[in-house]
Scaffold this motif. Structure first.
Motif, PDB file in Angstrom:
ATOM      1  N   GLY A   1       8.615 -64.578  75.183  1.00 41.52           N
ATOM      2  CA  GLY A   1       7.352 -64.246  75.852  1.00 41.52           C
ATOM      3  C   GLY A   1       7.570 -63.112  76.842  1.00 41.52           C
ATOM      4  O   GLY A   1       6.784 -62.166  76.913  1.00 41.52           O
ATOM      5  N   GLN A   2       8.661 -63.194  77.588  1.00 38.49           N
ATOM      6  CA  GLN A   2       8.964 -62.144  78.570  1.00 38.49           C
ATOM      7  C   GLN A   2       9.261 -60.804  77.858  1.00 38.49           C
ATOM      8  O   GLN A   2       8.793 -59.746  78.279  1.00 38.49           O
ATOM      9  CB  GLN A   2      10.171 -62.579  79.400  1.00 38.49           C
ATOM     10  CG  GLN A   2      10.473 -61.680  80.562  1.00 38.49           C
ATOM     11  CD  GLN A   2      11.733 -62.105  81.278  1.00 38.49           C
ATOM     12  OE1 GLN A   2      12.757 -62.340  80.627  1.00 38.49           O
ATOM     13  NE2 GLN A   2      11.670 -62.198  82.587  1.00 38.49           N
ATOM     14  N   LEU A   3      10.040 -60.881  76.773  1.00 33.71           N
ATOM     15  CA  LEU A   3      10.344 -59.664  76.003  1.00 33.71           C
ATOM     16  C   LEU A   3       9.080 -59.017  75.435  1.00 33.71           C
ATOM     17  O   LEU A   3       9.022 -57.797  75.264  1.00 33.71           O
ATOM     18  CB  LEU A   3      11.255 -60.017  74.822  1.00 33.71           C
ATOM     19  CG  LEU A   3      12.746 -59.807  74.972  1.00 33.71           C
ATOM     20  CD1 LEU A   3      13.456 -60.303  73.713  1.00 33.71           C
ATOM     21  CD2 LEU A   3      13.040 -58.313  75.169  1.00 33.71           C
ATOM     22  N   SER A   4       8.085 -59.865  75.157  1.00 36.00           N
ATOM     23  CA  SER A   4       6.819 -59.351  74.608  1.00 36.00           C
ATOM     24  C   SER A   4       6.230 -58.289  75.518  1.00 36.00           C
ATOM     25  O   SER A   4       5.503 -57.399  75.059  1.00 36.00           O
ATOM     26  CB  SER A   4       5.784 -60.470  74.492  1.00 36.00           C
ATOM     27  OG  SER A   4       6.268 -61.511  73.712  1.00 36.00           O
ATOM     28  N   LEU A   5       6.529 -58.394  76.824  1.00 31.75           N
ATOM     29  CA  LEU A   5       5.965 -57.445  77.781  1.00 31.75           C
ATOM     30  C   LEU A   5       6.542 -56.041  77.573  1.00 31.75           C
ATOM     31  O   LEU A   5       6.008 -55.070  78.087  1.00 31.75           O
ATOM     32  CB  LEU A   5       6.218 -57.928  79.218  1.00 31.75           C
ATOM     33  CG  LEU A   5       5.704 -59.349  79.519  1.00 31.75           C
ATOM     34  CD1 LEU A   5       6.013 -59.738  80.956  1.00 31.75           C
ATOM     35  CD2 LEU A   5       4.199 -59.459  79.236  1.00 31.75           C
ATOM     36  N   ALA A   6       7.632 -55.945  76.814  1.00 31.20           N
ATOM     37  CA  ALA A   6       8.179 -54.624  76.458  1.00 31.20           C
ATOM     38  C   ALA A   6       7.801 -54.243  75.031  1.00 31.20           C
ATOM     39  O   ALA A   6       8.238 -53.219  74.512  1.00 31.20           O
ATOM     40  CB  ALA A   6       9.699 -54.631  76.610  1.00 31.20           C
ATOM     41  N   PHE A   7       7.017 -55.084  74.372  1.00 34.08           N
ATOM     42  CA  PHE A   7       6.624 -54.816  72.976  1.00 34.08           C
ATOM     43  C   PHE A   7       5.104 -54.770  72.823  1.00 34.08           C
ATOM     44  O   PHE A   7       4.573 -55.073  71.762  1.00 34.08           O
ATOM     45  CB  PHE A   7       7.226 -55.868  72.039  1.00 34.08           C
ATOM     46  CG  PHE A   7       8.672 -55.608  71.722  1.00 34.08           C
ATOM     47  CD1 PHE A   7       9.677 -55.919  72.636  1.00 34.08           C
ATOM     48  CD2 PHE A   7       9.044 -55.032  70.521  1.00 34.08           C
ATOM     49  CE1 PHE A   7      11.004 -55.653  72.358  1.00 34.08           C
ATOM     50  CE2 PHE A   7      10.384 -54.772  70.233  1.00 34.08           C
ATOM     51  CZ  PHE A   7      11.362 -55.081  71.152  1.00 34.08           C
ATOM     52  N   GLY A   8       4.415 -54.416  73.902  1.00 34.48           N
ATOM     53  CA  GLY A   8       2.979 -54.178  73.771  1.00 34.48           C
ATOM     54  C   GLY A   8       2.092 -55.158  74.499  1.00 34.48           C
ATOM     55  O   GLY A   8       0.909 -54.879  74.710  1.00 34.48           O
ATOM     56  N   ALA A   9       2.611 -56.337  74.884  1.00 33.83           N
ATOM     57  CA  ALA A   9       1.740 -57.311  75.563  1.00 33.83           C
ATOM     58  C   ALA A   9       1.556 -56.919  77.030  1.00 33.83           C
ATOM     59  O   ALA A   9       2.496 -56.478  77.683  1.00 33.83           O
ATOM     60  CB  ALA A   9       2.331 -58.710  75.466  1.00 33.83           C
ATOM     61  N   ASN A  10       0.345 -57.091  77.539  1.00 40.18           N
ATOM     62  CA  ASN A  10       0.074 -56.840  78.961  1.00 40.18           C
ATOM     63  C   ASN A  10      -0.412 -58.102  79.641  1.00 40.18           C
ATOM     64  O   ASN A  10      -0.831 -58.065  80.790  1.00 40.18           O
ATOM     65  CB  ASN A  10      -0.985 -55.748  79.116  1.00 40.18           C
ATOM     66  CG  ASN A  10      -2.307 -56.150  78.485  1.00 40.18           C
ATOM     67  OD1 ASN A  10      -2.372 -56.308  77.263  1.00 40.18           O
ATOM     68  ND2 ASN A  10      -3.332 -56.326  79.282  1.00 40.18           N
ATOM     69  N   ASP A  11      -0.354 -59.218  78.906  1.00 40.39           N
ATOM     70  CA  ASP A  11      -0.900 -60.465  79.444  1.00 40.39           C
ATOM     71  C   ASP A  11      -0.016 -61.605  78.951  1.00 40.39           C
ATOM     72  O   ASP A  11       0.421 -61.615  77.809  1.00 40.39           O
ATOM     73  CB  ASP A  11      -2.330 -60.653  78.922  1.00 40.39           C
ATOM     74  CG  ASP A  11      -3.001 -61.873  79.529  1.00 40.39           C
ATOM     75  OD1 ASP A  11      -3.661 -61.725  80.570  1.00 40.39           O
ATOM     76  OD2 ASP A  11      -2.856 -62.979  78.976  1.00 40.39           O
ATOM     77  N   MET A  12       0.238 -62.549  79.847  1.00 42.47           N
ATOM     78  CA  MET A  12       1.134 -63.656  79.511  1.00 42.47           C
ATOM     79  C   MET A  12       0.362 -64.865  78.985  1.00 42.47           C
ATOM     80  O   MET A  12       0.910 -65.946  78.847  1.00 42.47           O
ATOM     81  CB  MET A  12       1.920 -64.005  80.771  1.00 42.47           C
ATOM     82  CG  MET A  12       3.283 -64.558  80.595  1.00 42.47           C
ATOM     83  SD  MET A  12       4.343 -63.745  79.409  1.00 42.47           S
ATOM     84  CE  MET A  12       5.897 -64.401  79.939  1.00 42.47           C
ATOM     85  N   GLY A  13      -0.923 -64.685  78.702  1.00 43.25           N
ATOM     86  CA  GLY A  13      -1.702 -65.802  78.155  1.00 43.25           C
ATOM     87  C   GLY A  13      -2.050 -66.803  79.233  1.00 43.25           C
ATOM     88  O   GLY A  13      -2.362 -66.451  80.357  1.00 43.25           O
ATOM     89  N   SER A  14      -1.925 -68.058  78.853  1.00 40.87           N
ATOM     90  CA  SER A  14      -2.474 -69.109  79.689  1.00 40.87           C
ATOM     91  C   SER A  14      -1.391 -70.026  80.234  1.00 40.87           C
ATOM     92  O   SER A  14      -0.396 -70.294  79.563  1.00 40.87           O
ATOM     93  CB  SER A  14      -3.444 -69.910  78.825  1.00 40.87           C
ATOM     94  OG  SER A  14      -3.642 -71.182  79.346  1.00 40.87           O
ATOM     95  N   VAL A  15      -1.630 -70.537  81.433  1.00 41.17           N
ATOM     96  CA  VAL A  15      -0.754 -71.582  81.967  1.00 41.17           C
ATOM     97  C   VAL A  15      -0.908 -72.846  81.121  1.00 41.17           C
ATOM     98  O   VAL A  15       0.007 -73.633  80.975  1.00 41.17           O
ATOM     99  CB  VAL A  15      -1.090 -71.854  83.457  1.00 41.17           C
ATOM    100  CG1 VAL A  15      -0.418 -73.101  83.969  1.00 41.17           C
ATOM    101  CG2 VAL A  15      -0.699 -70.645  84.295  1.00 41.17           C
ATOM    102  N   MET A  16      -2.071 -72.999  80.557  1.00 42.31           N
ATOM    103  CA  MET A  16      -2.327 -73.965  79.480  1.00 42.31           C
ATOM    104  C   MET A  16      -2.486 -75.430  79.896  1.00 42.31           C
ATOM    105  O   MET A  16      -3.302 -76.139  79.371  1.00 42.31           O
ATOM    106  CB  MET A  16      -1.236 -73.863  78.416  1.00 42.31           C
ATOM    107  CG  MET A  16      -1.779 -74.009  77.018  1.00 42.31           C
ATOM    108  SD  MET A  16      -0.609 -73.508  75.780  1.00 42.31           S
ATOM    109  CE  MET A  16      -1.033 -71.806  75.544  1.00 42.31           C
ATOM    110  N   ILE A  17      -1.632 -75.939  80.756  1.00 35.95           N
ATOM    111  CA  ILE A  17      -1.701 -77.308  81.293  1.00 35.95           C
ATOM    112  C   ILE A  17      -1.566 -78.380  80.207  1.00 35.95           C
ATOM    113  O   ILE A  17      -0.806 -79.337  80.352  1.00 35.95           O
ATOM    114  CB  ILE A  17      -2.991 -77.535  82.127  1.00 35.95           C
ATOM    115  CG1 ILE A  17      -3.039 -76.505  83.276  1.00 35.95           C
ATOM    116  CG2 ILE A  17      -3.068 -78.963  82.674  1.00 35.95           C
ATOM    117  CD1 ILE A  17      -4.336 -76.507  84.065  1.00 35.95           C
TER     118      ILE A  17
END
Ligand code: SF4
Length: 389
Positions: free
Chosen positions: A284-300
């Motif tokens: 998920g963290q690596l995704s931030l270097a592959f185009g993602a600008n959002d970490m989605g949801s805390v989800m609970i």
């Protein structure tokens, strides 16, 4: 310059993972120049697991009449909302199975009940196949169903049930009946015309070809050109455990390549989410270097992906740690990607959450009283409601 289908195919099949990442990261930085990564605090509530659709990739559903089937009561859902608000959350992601004994009136009463009790709380609810299911059940056209749900309190439609928007794939996965590719896109088009913003998703890594993944992305790009109604795109890999389809799971590298390709092809989508719930915190963290600008949801809470074997959990503290360790500022957002502020746990002490909650405690087979107020369609439900001798 916009990528053609041929360009995208060439890129995806020949470029190195590092090249794809560099390109996607550059595009992300053009769209989001500030070093900020957003996330939302919400709760995934699955109001029922009873489903007549029987998708071959799904480990979550139970047949009508199954002793493991459940439908949540309104009070249970209100309690979940109270818990979400206490953790800084402002919306539910509310989705469920295609339950023949839950008619449109149930959703309307629930939505109205939520808005009466929690006027500022948002409902990101009912994916396109659920909307189609309600439309068939109530014999109402999709635009009327959406209009009635909006009148009752629907704020946004989540992009679930898209899988791969190619009918050959949908037939193989047994999800053609719940919504064809055109029907899925049709619900989103209608929702956008009615002023709702929605998300789009893609589940890859089962029976589809690379060509069909491209087709999926291009159809989303086309609809976004037409309506501009999508806020974000989320992709994840098929989770095979306990499913009828079985098979293996795509690797984290494939996920990053797919995400990067999506950022490059979907040049008209403002946001791309990282799917940490299927890939884990570090990918998920690596995704931030592959185009993602959002970490989605805390989800609970999470029930669907967990049923298929993925059991990652990140609370707000952990999500923020992953964002900040990647060199970004972490900001809370709402469903429209407006920034709400800094991490909630820095404003107010909240308990750490080491496990995602479930729809219900194990072994709880209680039936909500109010279900009896709505017409039963299935033989199993009708039988259950007969007075016991
Ligand atoms: S994915 Fe959704 S529609 Fe398909 S079987 Fe599972 S719960 Fe039902």
């Amino acid at each position: 310059m916009r990528l053609t289908r041929e360009d995208a195919r060439e890129l995806y099949t020949t470029a190195s993972t590092a090249t794809l990442g560099r390109m996607a990261d550059g595009l992300r930085r053009q769209k989001h120049p500030d070093p900020v990564v957003t996330y939302i605090i919400d709760r995934n509530v699955n109001y029922t697991n009873v489903c007549v659709a029987k998708c071959r990739f799904c480990a979550f559903y139970r047949d009508v009449g199954s002793s493991e089937g459940y439908a949540l009561g309104f009070d249970e859902i209100y309690r979940k909302i109270e818990e979400t608000i206490a953790l800084g959350g402002g919306q539910l992601l509310l989705q469920g199975g295609h339950n023949p004994d839950i008619p449109i009136g149930w959703y309307e009463d629930l939505f109205r009940g939520v808005k009466q009790r929690f006027p500022d709380f948002r409902l990101h609810a009912l994916s396109p196949p659920e909307v189609i299911h309600i439309s068939r059940l109530s014999r109402l056209p999709v635009p009327d169903v959406i209009a009635r749900l909006i009148a009752a309190g629907l704020d946004s439609i989540p992009g679930g049930g898209a899988e791969i928007l190619v009918d050959r794939v949908r037939k193989l996965l047994n999800c053609y009946g719940k919504a064809t590719a055109d029907e899925w896109l049709g619900v989103m088009r209608e929702a956008h015309h009615k002023g709702l913003r929605t998300t789009a998703t893609m589940m890859y890594g089962h029976v589809e070809t690379v060509e069909e993944r491209l087709e999926h992305l291009l159809r989303l790009r086309e609809l976004q050109d037409e309506t501009g109604g999508f806020t974000a795109f989320i992709t994840w890999s098929y989770q095979p455990e306990h499913t009828e389809l079985g098979g293996g799971e795509a690797t984290g590298i494939e996920y990053l390549r797919m995400l990067a390709l999506a950022r490059i092809v979907l040049d008209n989508f403002p946001s791309l989410q990282a799917s940490w719930v299927t890939q884990g915190g570090k990918v998920g963290q690596l995704s931030l270097a592959f185009g993602a600008n959002d970490m989605g949801s805390v989800m609970i809470e999470e029930n669907v992906v967990r049923a298929a074997g993925a059991a990652y959990c990140m609370d707000e503290v952990e999500i923020v740690r992953n964002i900040e360790n990647a060199g970004f500022a972490a900001k809370r957002r709402n469903m429209h990607y407006d920034i709400l502020g800094d991490p909630f746990f820095r404003e107010q002490a909240v308990p750490r959450q080491l496990e995602l909650a479930t729809a219900r405690a194990a072994g709880d087979t209680s039936r909500p009283d109010e279900l009896r107020l709505y017409a039963a369609r299935s033989a199993a439900e009708k039988k259950l409601r007969q007075p016991q001798p």
